[in-house]
Motif scaffolding. Sequence first.
Motif, mmCIF file in Angstrom:
data_model
loop_
_atom_site.group_PDB
_atom_site.id
_atom_site.type_symbol
_atom_site.label_atom_id
_atom_site.label_comp_id
_atom_site.label_asym_id
_atom_site.label_seq_id
_atom_site.Cartn_x
_atom_site.Cartn_y
_atom_site.Cartn_z
ATOM 1 N N GLY A 86 -11.503 6.347 -12.739
ATOM 2 C CA GLY A 86 -11.420 6.909 -11.403
ATOM 3 C C GLY A 86 -9.994 7.266 -11.022
ATOM 4 N N LEU A 87 -9.860 8.059 -9.980
ATOM 5 C CA LEU A 87 -8.556 8.472 -9.473
ATOM 6 C C LEU A 87 -8.531 8.290 -7.964
ATOM 7 N N GLY A 88 -7.352 8.373 -7.413
ATOM 8 C CA GLY A 88 -7.232 8.300 -5.960
ATOM 9 C C GLY A 88 -6.978 6.892 -5.472
ATOM 10 N N SER A 89 -7.209 6.683 -4.190
ATOM 11 C CA SER A 89 -6.951 5.382 -3.571
ATOM 12 C C SER A 89 -7.902 4.329 -4.118
ATOM 13 N N LEU A 90 -7.539 3.064 -3.904
ATOM 14 C CA LEU A 90 -8.419 1.986 -4.361
ATOM 15 C C LEU A 90 -9.730 2.015 -3.586
ATOM 16 N N ARG A 91 -9.685 2.283 -2.299
ATOM 17 C CA ARG A 91 -10.930 2.379 -1.531
ATOM 18 C C ARG A 91 -11.848 3.439 -2.138
ATOM 19 N N ARG A 92 -11.280 4.558 -2.537
ATOM 20 C CA ARG A 92 -12.101 5.625 -3.122
ATOM 21 C C ARG A 92 -12.687 5.177 -4.449
ATOM 22 N N ARG A 93 -11.887 4.519 -5.293
ATOM 23 C CA ARG A 93 -12.385 4.075 -6.598
ATOM 24 C C ARG A 93 -13.519 3.073 -6.437
ATOM 25 N N LEU A 94 -13.444 2.266 -5.377
ATOM 26 C CA LEU A 94 -14.476 1.246 -5.154
ATOM 27 C C LEU A 94 -15.674 1.790 -4.385
ATOM 28 N N PRO B 194 3.837 1.292 10.488
ATOM 29 C CA PRO B 194 2.682 2.173 10.679
ATOM 30 C C PRO B 194 1.495 1.789 9.804
ATOM 31 N N ARG B 195 0.362 2.370 10.159
ATOM 32 C CA ARG B 195 -0.889 2.117 9.442
ATOM 33 C C ARG B 195 -0.732 2.438 7.951
ATOM 34 N N PRO B 196 -1.276 1.595 7.063
ATOM 35 C CA PRO B 196 -1.147 1.835 5.621
ATOM 36 C C PRO B 196 -1.822 3.149 5.204
ATOM 37 N N PRO B 197 -1.452 3.699 4.047
ATOM 38 C CA PRO B 197 -2.071 4.942 3.575
ATOM 39 C C PRO B 197 -3.596 4.885 3.514
ATOM 40 N N GLN B 198 -4.162 3.727 3.124
ATOM 41 C CA GLN B 198 -5.621 3.608 3.067
ATOM 42 C C GLN B 198 -6.246 3.263 4.415
ATOM 43 N N LEU C 239 -15.735 2.686 -1.195
ATOM 44 C CA LEU C 239 -15.793 2.071 0.128
ATOM 45 C C LEU C 239 -15.741 3.104 1.258
ATOM 46 N N GLY C 240 -15.321 4.313 0.957
ATOM 47 C CA GLY C 240 -15.217 5.321 1.992
ATOM 48 C C GLY C 240 -13.960 5.141 2.823
ATOM 49 N N ALA C 241 -13.707 6.092 3.705
ATOM 50 C CA ALA C 241 -12.524 6.037 4.543
ATOM 51 C C ALA C 241 -12.636 4.897 5.551
ATOM 52 N N ALA C 242 -11.501 4.285 5.857
ATOM 53 C CA ALA C 242 -11.449 3.211 6.843
ATOM 54 C C ALA C 242 -11.217 3.828 8.217
ATOM 55 N N ASP D 106 0.831 -1.207 0.000
ATOM 56 C CA ASP D 106 0.000 0.000 0.000
ATOM 57 C C ASP D 106 0.866 1.258 0.000
ATOM 58 N N TYR D 107 1.965 1.229 0.730
ATOM 59 C CA TYR D 107 2.895 2.367 0.689
ATOM 60 C C TYR D 107 3.549 2.473 -0.682
ATOM 61 N N ALA D 108 3.993 1.343 -1.247
ATOM 62 C CA ALA D 108 4.679 1.368 -2.544
ATOM 63 C C ALA D 108 3.766 1.877 -3.654
ATOM 64 N N SER D 109 2.465 1.577 -3.548
ATOM 65 C CA SER D 109 1.503 1.990 -4.586
ATOM 66 C C SER D 109 0.819 3.310 -4.256
ATOM 67 N N ARG D 110 1.178 3.904 -3.136
ATOM 68 C CA ARG D 110 0.580 5.175 -2.697
ATOM 69 C C ARG D 110 -0.939 5.042 -2.543
ATOM 70 N N GLY D 111 -1.326 3.970 -1.833
ATOM 71 C CA GLY D 111 -2.733 3.789 -1.509
ATOM 72 C C GLY D 111 -3.582 3.161 -2.590
ATOM 73 N N ARG D 112 -2.968 2.335 -3.460
ATOM 74 C CA ARG D 112 -3.747 1.726 -4.548
ATOM 75 C C ARG D 112 -3.839 0.207 -4.420
ATOM 76 N N SER D 113 -3.548 -0.340 -3.260
ATOM 77 C CA SER D 113 -3.494 -1.798 -3.157
ATOM 78 C C SER D 113 -4.688 -2.367 -2.405
#
Length: 306
Positions: free
Chosen positions: A288-296, A168-172, A298-301, A92-99
């Motif tokens: 879509g753009l942004g984190s994978l959660r956003r594209r799906l 630490p906690r992942p970006p997402q 799912l909202g913020a965790a 998740d860090y390597a993909s900047r929140g896209r995993s």
Amino acid sequence: MTFILAVAVDLTADLDPAQGGPARLRAVRALEAAGADFVTLGEGPGAADSTLGALDVLAKIAPITANIGLVPTVTVARREPVLVSTATATLDYASRGRSGWQAAVDGGDPAGEWERAEALIDVVRELWDAWEDRAVRDEVAERYIDRDRLRYENFLPAEGARGAGAMPRPPQGNPPVVIGVSDTASLDTAARTADVVVLADGAGLTTTDVRSRIVAHGRGALPVRILLSVPYPYPGGDALIARVHTELRDGPLDGLHLRPLSLAGDARGIAHDLIPRLRAEGILGAAGLGSLRRRLGLGAALRPSA
């Protein structure tokens, strides 16, 4: 709700092993340019690579992609929760929140294995959340790690193992958990724990069955996404477009997961033929753009205490 499109980038039988890596990278780049939401990668020599696992392969691809989600398969029976939490957070860090990650089992005793998988998924999420904000690099207190901001979890209760996770906690916050459903054992675990359910076509279940089980487990108000997994090319040519229209009208379908029969050729077909047609039919929206959660959607965790 935005229609979701995912594509498997497992190696296919037509590829020489030496061509697999470059062919996969070309496929991922073509799918990213076309606007696919995420790719999945299975585990083992037949899917990922002769020496690298799915997590490793997608970690190599992460820095040279910008938008597409990356979802490796993790066979949970082979790993400890702390290792899974660390490896998936690293991606998740390597993909900047896209995993995300797809939990899988070995088979043998499906009910027992999926029960253990569910327990591991719960612990992985607890370990992701174990590091509070400002636990690292607290400049005010002049500390690298503030131990008071770490929550220690019993991640292997039977063995008495306890800890706060290794990073630490992942970006997402919580990278999406994907579970493939092919029988009732996997359906129960997916209904209780998954963010994304990938229903295998031909499993003898419908998207309505999946949604009903999600509701039965008290998660009906949550944005659990249901994708139908089908081969590509789909038998009957235009039949796939017609089926999607029918599923969207009659059932709770959120998207497709496509399994190319030829990675090199069919990924191009998806990118250059199918995706434009899905847009022309009004099924698929803009990329879509942004984190994978956003594209799906799912909202913020949120943390458990939030």
